[in-house]
Scaffold this motif. Structure first.
Motif, short mmCIF file in Angstrom:
data_model
loop_
_atom_site.label_atom_id
_atom_site.label_comp_id
_atom_site.label_asym_id
_atom_site.label_seq_id
_atom_site.Cartn_x
_atom_site.Cartn_y
_atom_site.Cartn_z
N CYS A 1 24.32 0.92 -3.37
CA CYS A 1 24.53 -0.18 -2.42
C CYS A 1 25.95 -0.11 -1.86
N CYS B 1 27.75 -3.48 -3.37
CA CYS B 1 28.02 -3.76 -4.79
C CYS B 1 27.86 -2.51 -5.67
N CYS C 1 18.85 -3.08 -2.15
CA CYS C 1 19.69 -3.40 -3.31
C CYS C 1 18.90 -4.28 -4.27
N THR D 1 20.01 -6.02 -6.75
CA THR D 1 20.70 -7.25 -7.18
C THR D 1 20.70 -8.30 -6.08
N HIS E 1 21.89 -7.55 0.82
CA HIS E 1 22.86 -6.47 1.02
C HIS E 1 22.24 -5.43 1.95
ZN LIG Z 1 24.10 -4.61 -3.59
#
Ligand SMILES: [Zn+2]
Length: 252
Positions: A184, A187, A239, A241, A245
């Motif tokens: 990503c 992150c 992503c 998480t 994103h």
């Molecule tokens: Zn991310």
């Protein structure tokens, strides 16, 4: 814990639309290599086939319809298709497994070839006798018949790890390049493929994944969608998480 009635109805509706089934894998590879249980992921094969979706199968239609201002090439525009989703289990791309496991798999594949060679010697001297053919067509027919009579070689890459064709989830194949990290940009979390767009549903090396209901000679089975992106395959990664994103694309 009881499921809400509407989720059961949705599940039943989903199941009735599945009209393709992948043949069982030729080998239970997790029984051979227990370590592969740590490298499994489910994928939903979409099994697109030419056709027009029924109105009742289409959910809420977005308004306005999002459309790119320009598609660029005709190979970027999919043929209208109906999907026949089906879940399968995939295993990590060979080059991304640990070195030891890769070596063990290579040795195991070689041992399978050894068994086939042993079988060949039992055919007797006739199988190695030179043959002559009156025409090229005759030669071609004879080699095709010999090929059809051979047991299909089984290998991890083609038959036991990644399903071909359009799919959601699963793993990415890196058959044209070395594996590249897909992280990503915001992150740095590793991003799995969300959607794989493929130019074909099956080729000579992935025939064992051809659904039981389909015929390999039918062009509507082999290339139902008519797209050609990258060098045949495009993946959209998201992503895990945070889906807001930025996504990433990879090609093979
Ligand atoms: Zn991310």
């Amino acid at each position: 814990m009881s499921e809400p009635a509407d989720s059961i109805a949705a599940e039943q509706s989903w199941r009735t639309r599945m009209s393709r089934s992948t043949p069982p894998r030729p080998v239970d590879i997790e029984a051979v290599f227990r370590a592969l249980t740590a490298h499994r992921r489910t994928a939903t094969r979409l099994h697109p086939r030419p056709g027009v979706p029924r109105a009742e199968d289409v959910g809420t239609v977005l308004t306005p319809q999002p459309e790119p201002p320009v598609a660029g090439r005709v190979e970027c525009v999919p043929t209208p298709c109906v999907l026949h989703p089906e879940q399968v289990v995939e295993h990590q791309y060979l080059g991304l497994l640990g070195d030891d496991l890769q070596e063990q798999i290579a040795e195991w594949e070689e041992s399978l070839l050894g068994d086939e060679d042993a079988d060949d010697t039992e055919d007797g001297p006739d199988s190695t006798a030179p043959a002559s053919y009156a025409s090229y067509a005759e030669y071609e027919a004879a080699t095709a018949a010999a090929r059809a009579a051979e047991p299909d070689e089984i290998d991890y890459m083609s038959d036991l790890s990644l399903a071909p064709g359009w799919k959601v989830g699963g793993y990415a194949s890196w058959h044209l390049t070395d594996p590249a990290p897909v992280d990503c940009p915001r992150c740095a979390t590793s991003m799995p493929p969300l959607l794989t767009v493929d130019t074909g549903e099956c080729d000579g090396g992935s025939r064992s994944w051809l659904p039981l209901e389909d015929d390999a000679d039918d062009p509507g089975v082999i290339d139902p969608v008519g797209t050609y992106l990258g060098r045949g395959q495009m993946r959209i990664h998201i992503c895990p998480t945070d889906p807001t994103h930025p996504h990433r694309l990879t090609f093979q």
